[in-house]
Design a protein around this motif. Structure first.
Motif, short mmCIF file in Angstrom:
data_model
loop_
_atom_site.label_atom_id
_atom_site.label_comp_id
_atom_site.label_asym_id
_atom_site.label_seq_id
_atom_site.Cartn_x
_atom_site.Cartn_y
_atom_site.Cartn_z
N GLU A 84 0.83 -1.20 0.00
CA GLU A 84 0.00 0.00 0.00
C GLU A 84 0.87 1.26 0.00
N THR A 85 1.97 1.22 0.75
CA THR A 85 2.89 2.36 0.78
C THR A 85 3.50 2.57 -0.60
N ALA A 86 3.89 1.49 -1.26
CA ALA A 86 4.45 1.60 -2.61
C ALA A 86 3.43 2.20 -3.56
N LEU A 87 2.18 1.75 -3.48
CA LEU A 87 1.13 2.29 -4.35
C LEU A 87 0.91 3.77 -4.08
N ASP A 88 0.93 4.18 -2.82
CA ASP A 88 0.81 5.60 -2.48
C ASP A 88 1.95 6.39 -3.11
N GLY A 89 3.15 5.82 -3.06
CA GLY A 89 4.31 6.47 -3.67
C GLY A 89 4.16 6.62 -5.17
N PHE A 90 3.68 5.56 -5.83
CA PHE A 90 3.48 5.64 -7.29
C PHE A 90 2.42 6.68 -7.63
N ARG A 91 1.36 6.74 -6.81
CA ARG A 91 0.32 7.76 -7.04
C ARG A 91 0.88 9.16 -6.87
N ALA A 92 1.86 9.31 -5.97
CA ALA A 92 2.47 10.63 -5.74
C ALA A 92 3.45 10.98 -6.85
N GLY A 93 3.82 9.99 -7.68
CA GLY A 93 4.71 10.27 -8.81
C GLY A 93 6.07 9.61 -8.73
N SER A 94 6.27 8.71 -7.78
CA SER A 94 7.58 8.06 -7.68
C SER A 94 7.77 7.07 -8.83
N THR A 95 9.03 6.81 -9.11
CA THR A 95 9.39 5.87 -10.17
C THR A 95 9.49 4.45 -9.64
N ASP A 96 9.94 4.34 -8.38
CA ASP A 96 10.14 3.02 -7.79
C ASP A 96 10.03 3.15 -6.28
N TYR A 97 10.08 2.02 -5.60
CA TYR A 97 9.91 1.96 -4.15
C TYR A 97 10.85 0.91 -3.59
N VAL A 98 11.49 1.23 -2.45
CA VAL A 98 12.37 0.29 -1.77
C VAL A 98 12.01 0.30 -0.29
N PRO A 99 11.67 -0.87 0.30
CA PRO A 99 11.38 -0.92 1.74
C PRO A 99 12.67 -0.96 2.55
N LYS A 100 12.63 -0.37 3.74
CA LYS A 100 13.76 -0.47 4.68
C LYS A 100 13.59 -1.73 5.50
N PRO A 101 14.63 -2.33 5.99
CA PRO A 101 16.02 -1.92 5.81
C PRO A 101 16.46 -2.21 4.39
N VAL A 102 17.29 -1.32 3.88
CA VAL A 102 17.71 -1.40 2.48
C VAL A 102 19.17 -1.84 2.43
N SER A 103 19.43 -2.84 1.62
CA SER A 103 20.82 -3.24 1.44
C SER A 103 21.45 -2.33 0.38
N PRO A 104 22.73 -2.06 0.51
CA PRO A 104 23.41 -1.23 -0.51
C PRO A 104 23.26 -1.81 -1.92
N ASP A 105 23.28 -3.14 -2.03
CA ASP A 105 23.13 -3.76 -3.35
C ASP A 105 21.74 -3.47 -3.94
N ALA A 106 20.71 -3.52 -3.11
CA ALA A 106 19.36 -3.25 -3.60
C ALA A 106 19.25 -1.81 -4.09
N ILE A 107 19.82 -0.87 -3.34
CA ILE A 107 19.79 0.54 -3.77
C ILE A 107 20.55 0.71 -5.08
N ARG A 108 21.73 0.10 -5.16
CA ARG A 108 22.52 0.21 -6.42
C ARG A 108 21.72 -0.33 -7.60
#
Length: 166
Positions: free
Chosen positions: A54-78
């Motif tokens: 639901e948080t990711a969908l809210d982000g997409f509705r706000a105009g985000s390109t992608d979504y990453v949940p925390k905790p985030v690994s450096p590899d996932a961010i890269r």
């Protein structure tokens, strides 16, 4: 913002911030830089793991390109940054390769989880069968003990009656 200032290649935006939420900042950025909407990827980051979809969908509705949940690994961010940059540059082959690799990693992780669950289920079934057989042995033992006790009581009654009869 002056037109001569370069746009960021990518924006990592936390959803939980003081003052404005990340959703509000994302919407404001999209309004301010509407002409650069497709050129400025925004990746939302959130610690709200309980309601991630639901948080990711809210982000997409706000105009985000992608979504990453925390905790985030450096590899996932890269990987996410590389993915949106490839898409921004029109390098779809590299994007598809990254998506395929990420999907493959997720599939491998899911397979490992399934195998671990199957192994736990197998062990549980074996324990259950063992417990059932132990329970049956206890029942049988209880029946045998009761039968022996009843026989001993009958023998004692017969012995006492025969003593009285003498």
């Amino acid at each position: 913002r002056e037109a001569s200032q370069p746009m960021p290649d990518v924006v990592l935006l936390d959803i939980q911030m003081p003052g404005m939420s990340g959703f509000e900042v994302c919407q404001a950025m999209r309004k301010e830089f509407e002409s650069a909407h497709s050129r400025m990827p925004i990746i939302m980051v959130s610690a709200n793991g309980n309601d991630g979809e639901e948080t990711a969908l809210d982000g997409f509705r706000a105009g985000s390109t992608d979504y990453v949940p925390k905790p985030v690994s450096p590899d996932a961010i890269r990987q996410k940054v590389q993915l949106v940059l490839n898409m921004k540059e029109g390098n779809m082959g590299a994007s598809i390769s990254l998506i395929t690799r990420e999907a493959s990693l997720r599939l491998d992780a899911a397979r490992q989880q399934v195998m671990a669950a199957e192994e736990r289920a197998t062990r549980s079934e074996a324990l259950l069968k063992d417990s059932e057989s132990q329970l049956q042995r206890l029942r049988d033992s209880h029946v045998d003990m009761r039968r022996r006790d009843e026989e001993a009581i009958r023998e004692e009654i017969v012995r006492k009656e025969s003593q009285r009869a003498q």
